[in-house]
Design an enzyme around this catalytic site. Sequence first.
Site, PDB file in Angstrom:
ATOM      1  N   SER A   9     104.757  53.097  85.058  1.00  0.00           N
ATOM      2  CA  SER A   9     104.260  54.037  86.594  1.00  0.00           C
ATOM      3  C   SER A   9     104.234  52.800  87.182  1.00  0.00           C
ATOM      4  CB  SER A   9     102.207  54.704  86.268  1.00  0.00           C
ATOM      5  OG  SER A   9     102.288  53.689  86.002  1.00  0.00           O
ATOM      6  N   ASP A  10     104.214  53.040  88.402  1.00  0.00           N
ATOM      7  CA  ASP A  10     103.662  52.011  90.038  1.00  0.00           C
ATOM      8  C   ASP A  10     102.732  51.713  89.710  1.00  0.00           C
ATOM      9  OD1 ASP A  10     104.215  49.787  91.426  1.00  0.00           O
ATOM     10  OD2 ASP A  10     105.167  51.373  93.217  1.00  0.00           O
ATOM     11  N   TRP A  11     102.066  50.862  89.475  1.00  0.00           N
ATOM     12  CA  TRP A  11     100.396  49.901  89.722  1.00  0.00           C
ATOM     13  C   TRP A  11      99.335  50.836  90.181  1.00  0.00           C
ATOM     14  CZ3 TRP A  11     104.262  48.034  86.978  1.00  0.00           C
ATOM     15  CH2 TRP A  11     104.719  47.045  86.101  1.00  0.00           C
ATOM     16  N   GLY A  12      99.228  51.791  89.940  1.00  0.00           N
ATOM     17  CA  GLY A  12      97.594  52.393  89.575  1.00  0.00           C
ATOM     18  C   GLY A  12      98.428  53.927  90.344  1.00  0.00           C
TER      19      GLY A  12
END
Length: 741
Positions: free
Chosen positions: A231-234
Amino acid sequence: MTKQNDQSFIDQLTLPEKAALVSGKDAWYTATLERVGLKRLMMTDGPSGLRKQNTNAAVTGINDSVTAVSFPSSALTASSFDRDALNQLGHHLGKAARVEKVGVLLGPGINLKRSPLAGRNFEYFSEDPYLAGEMASAYVDGVQAEGVGVSVKHFAANNRENQRFTMSSDMDERTLRELYLTAFEKVVKHSHPATLMCSYNAINGTLNSQNKRLLTDILRDEWGFKGLVMSDWGAVADHTAAIQAGLDLEMPGKGPASTQEIVDAVNAGALSEHDLNRSVLRVLKLVSDYRPESETVEKYDLDEQHQFARKLAGESMVLLKNENVLPLKQGRSLAVIGELAEHPRYQGGGSSHVNAYQVVTPLDAIHKADAKAVYEAGYQLDSETADQKRLDAAVSAAKQADQVLIFAGYPASRESEGFDKTSLALPNNQNALIDAVTAVNDHVTVVLQNGSVVLMPWADKVQGILETYLAGEAVGEATWDILSGDVNPAGRLAETFPIRLADTPSYLTFNADPDHENYREGLFMGYRYYDKKQVPVAFPFGFGLSYTTFKYANLQLNIGSDSVTAQLSVTNTGNVAGTETVQAYVANKASRIEKPVKALANFAKVTLQPGETKTVSLTLNQRAFSWYNPEISDWQVDNGEYDILIGTSSQDIRLQATATLDWPQAAKPKVTLNSYIGDVLALPEAQAALKASGLTETFAALASGETTDQQMLLNIPLRSANMVGATQEQLTQFLTLMHEL
Ligand code: BGC
């Protein structure tokens, strides 16, 4: 010994251990499982230099990273149109990553520049999917050849920053496939990236982190992706749904909370252990394939990388205007104006920010070459209001100089990851300075530093414009290489520079709605829009000047079984050696669908000595002649005519020829009772069946379409053709013969 990436290894793991593996241990590492001897893998940004966070840095200390060479940002490197250069960049980044024991490099970002206002355009390659895919593939091949994996980001349709965690990019299927997925498809199929990073946004209402259609059906089942999706961060909102959709690694992990969430989901039957194991296996494979922590320590040469950064920047900068003012004339006095000469903007803000090794400013480089050059700041970088004292001093320096350089640019405070821009205008104090200086000196060149397009209301008043984007730490040397003539500019715009913001294709919709970004311009984005609407632009896609001139001649097409090859000769007709970027565009005349006037299908760089001629060969593959047909969920190619346009920019087409395709793999024309008489009569494939069924004769009276009556009757479907004398038997026989084709 059990391998750490197979099923028998998974069988030894407890549920909490497996749950721990599908979330990052923290912001940069995968989980360590000491009980079974599984080590961690480190991931690090970024696209234009290594941003390995110092071990003692706080996770939020976004710029507290090890020293690394800051290479030019992707906005500039894409302007090289140079696959080899991007491949070498990848090698340098991969090498640095390997030495720093980084397993996966978080880049490149390959989303398209849909709106020039998008905050992250500096980190992306182009408005054109073919160019973005080519640049990205070459880069990924380079990094991965060094034994370091990449995470190609941000998958997909991540074209705005405002509300980036929640907003939905809404578009039709052709737009998604033909524009926003194309570069990803190219990289996945050609370069087999170790990982892809899913973006924050949703597409058509489904968050990408839990978008099964995107992460599994398209990415794995259609394109054959074998790597891991992080995932992208968060970006993960529902970890269970994400794993089910095909997301393997949540980044960063939320610590014990992440593990417990997955354990609970499995225990409650909400997540099958089978789905969990699938992601665990991919994490284990990634760690075992890319774990440089176990390697012996090597060194890499930062000075060599700095020199490469200089070369890459110099080869990519785009000369936009030159009325015989560049290269600068030796022996004439020079005034250098603009605080950006002294404090250059050479990289973007956010996760791509590098702790640069050795920044050489333009002023340093100029003074090294011309100690007598006079410098005036002209404006204050931290303000947008004119500073009269600085302005006056600049004007007086310009009055006394034979030639003037003004360093201008878009402020870092208004352009970064995390938010979108609201204007393309340079600060007022910079525009005012350019106006004032051009009023007293005729030989002014503006050198621009910006992450993406800017408006140039003063373009007619200056003699030279050099676009240097965000050029990396060797900004000063690379800029001087061009200005002095040591390097002949060869960069080409990878995006259109509009005259006004209101002219841009997504002007009506961009950031209008916090929840939905409506891609109403559809396929007509970038030059595809300006071409079709005939909207004048400041500088077109593919444009860039050289200190020499080139002549194109002798275009010949060779139609193969699934590609067309264009061959032509290019001659350097000037007095200095130079590099030309030959661009091939395809104009589809065959398919009866909405389509752009033309689309880039290949390009080649050719370096020529004065007077030298070389033959350039460009292969245009079947995809260049195809469109995505949602009705058959596949790419379709139609037989018929395609113009092959060879140009030095999207608007300067030098040679043109028509390829008439007659490929067996092309779609068969669909003829039904709803087909119109005029269309059927025009179909070469229908002629035999029309004749055999007697319809050629029946329709003979209308065939020429000369009178309005005839035109009206041609515009009648077969099912109503009894009105022009066709019998039921004729129609049935005709359709039977057509279906037997
Ligand atoms: C960015 C990514 C980046 C990640 C890690 C995110 O905010 O969107 O591009 O790789 O942070 O720094």
